[in-house]
Design a protein around this motif. Sequence first.
Motif, PDB file in Angstrom:
ATOM      1  N   LYS A   5       0.836  -1.207   0.000  1.00 38.64           N
ATOM      2  CA  LYS A   5       0.000   0.000   0.000  1.00 38.64           C
ATOM      3  C   LYS A   5       0.866   1.251   0.000  1.00 38.64           C
ATOM      4  O   LYS A   5       0.555   2.221  -0.697  1.00 38.64           O
ATOM      5  N   LYS A   6       1.954   1.236   0.769  1.00 42.09           N
ATOM      6  CA  LYS A   6       2.865   2.382   0.805  1.00 42.09           C
ATOM      7  C   LYS A   6       3.486   2.613  -0.569  1.00 42.09           C
ATOM      8  O   LYS A   6       3.548   3.741  -1.055  1.00 42.09           O
ATOM      9  N   ALA A   8       2.341   1.653  -3.507  1.00 44.13           N
ATOM     10  CA  ALA A   8       1.308   2.107  -4.435  1.00 44.13           C
ATOM     11  C   ALA A   8       0.991   3.584  -4.215  1.00 44.13           C
ATOM     12  O   ALA A   8       0.817   4.335  -5.179  1.00 44.13           O
ATOM     13  N   MET A   9       0.938   4.010  -2.964  1.00 47.01           N
ATOM     14  CA  MET A   9       0.643   5.410  -2.661  1.00 47.01           C
ATOM     15  C   MET A   9       1.767   6.314  -3.156  1.00 47.01           C
ATOM     16  O   MET A   9       1.516   7.365  -3.747  1.00 47.01           O
ATOM     17  N   TYR A  10       3.020   5.901  -2.947  1.00 53.19           N
ATOM     18  CA  TYR A  10       4.148   6.686  -3.439  1.00 53.19           C
ATOM     19  C   TYR A  10       4.142   6.775  -4.961  1.00 53.19           C
ATOM     20  O   TYR A  10       4.393   7.839  -5.532  1.00 53.19           O
ATOM     21  N   LEU A  11       3.836   5.685  -5.628  1.00 49.45           N
ATOM     22  CA  LEU A  11       3.766   5.701  -7.088  1.00 49.45           C
ATOM     23  C   LEU A  11       2.659   6.621  -7.582  1.00 49.45           C
ATOM     24  O   LEU A  11       2.837   7.358  -8.560  1.00 49.45           O
ATOM     25  N   LEU A  12       1.532   6.605  -6.896  1.00 45.08           N
ATOM     26  CA  LEU A  12       0.431   7.492  -7.265  1.00 45.08           C
ATOM     27  C   LEU A  12       0.825   8.955  -7.090  1.00 45.08           C
ATOM     28  O   LEU A  12       0.559   9.783  -7.966  1.00 45.08           O
ATOM     29  N   ILE A  13       1.482   9.257  -5.992  1.00 46.18           N
ATOM     30  CA  ILE A  13       1.918  10.637  -5.744  1.00 46.18           C
ATOM     31  C   ILE A  13       2.924  11.086  -6.803  1.00 46.18           C
ATOM     32  O   ILE A  13       2.829  12.196  -7.322  1.00 46.18           O
ATOM     33  N   PHE A  15       3.218   9.936  -9.836  1.00 44.40           N
ATOM     34  CA  PHE A  15       2.503  10.093 -11.104  1.00 44.40           C
ATOM     35  C   PHE A  15       1.740  11.415 -11.149  1.00 44.40           C
ATOM     36  O   PHE A  15       1.781  12.130 -12.150  1.00 44.40           O
ATOM     37  N   VAL A  16       1.060  11.752 -10.059  1.00 42.30           N
ATOM     38  CA  VAL A  16       0.303  13.012 -10.010  1.00 42.30           C
ATOM     39  C   VAL A  16       1.243  14.199 -10.138  1.00 42.30           C
ATOM     40  O   VAL A  16       0.978  15.134 -10.910  1.00 42.30           O
ATOM     41  N   TYR A  18       4.223  14.267 -11.502  1.00 48.96           N
ATOM     42  CA  TYR A  18       4.764  14.262 -12.866  1.00 48.96           C
ATOM     43  C   TYR A  18       3.752  14.863 -13.848  1.00 48.96           C
ATOM     44  O   TYR A  18       4.105  15.667 -14.703  1.00 48.96           O
ATOM     45  N   THR A  19       2.493  14.474 -13.693  1.00 49.70           N
ATOM     46  CA  THR A  19       1.453  15.001 -14.580  1.00 49.70           C
ATOM     47  C   THR A  19       1.295  16.501 -14.411  1.00 49.70           C
ATOM     48  O   THR A  19       1.172  17.237 -15.394  1.00 49.70           O
TER      49      THR A  19
END
Length: 54
Positions: A5-6, A8-13, A15-16, A18-19
């Motif tokens: 979960k950690k 996945a959360m770091y990857l999401l952050i 990605f956001v 970067y976008t």
Amino acid sequence: MAQAKKIAMYLLIVFVLYTIITSPARAAQLVQVGFEGISTAAKGVGKFMTSLVN
């Protein structure tokens, strides 16, 4: 499981961020679409609750 979960959360952050950095106009458009969707959903729930009361 907590470690996944950690990660996945770091990857999401990442990605956001970067976008937002690479395409701020597109990011703003996506946020606007998201808020419009939430607003539409809230209005629908409000209408449903009103119809239940009447």
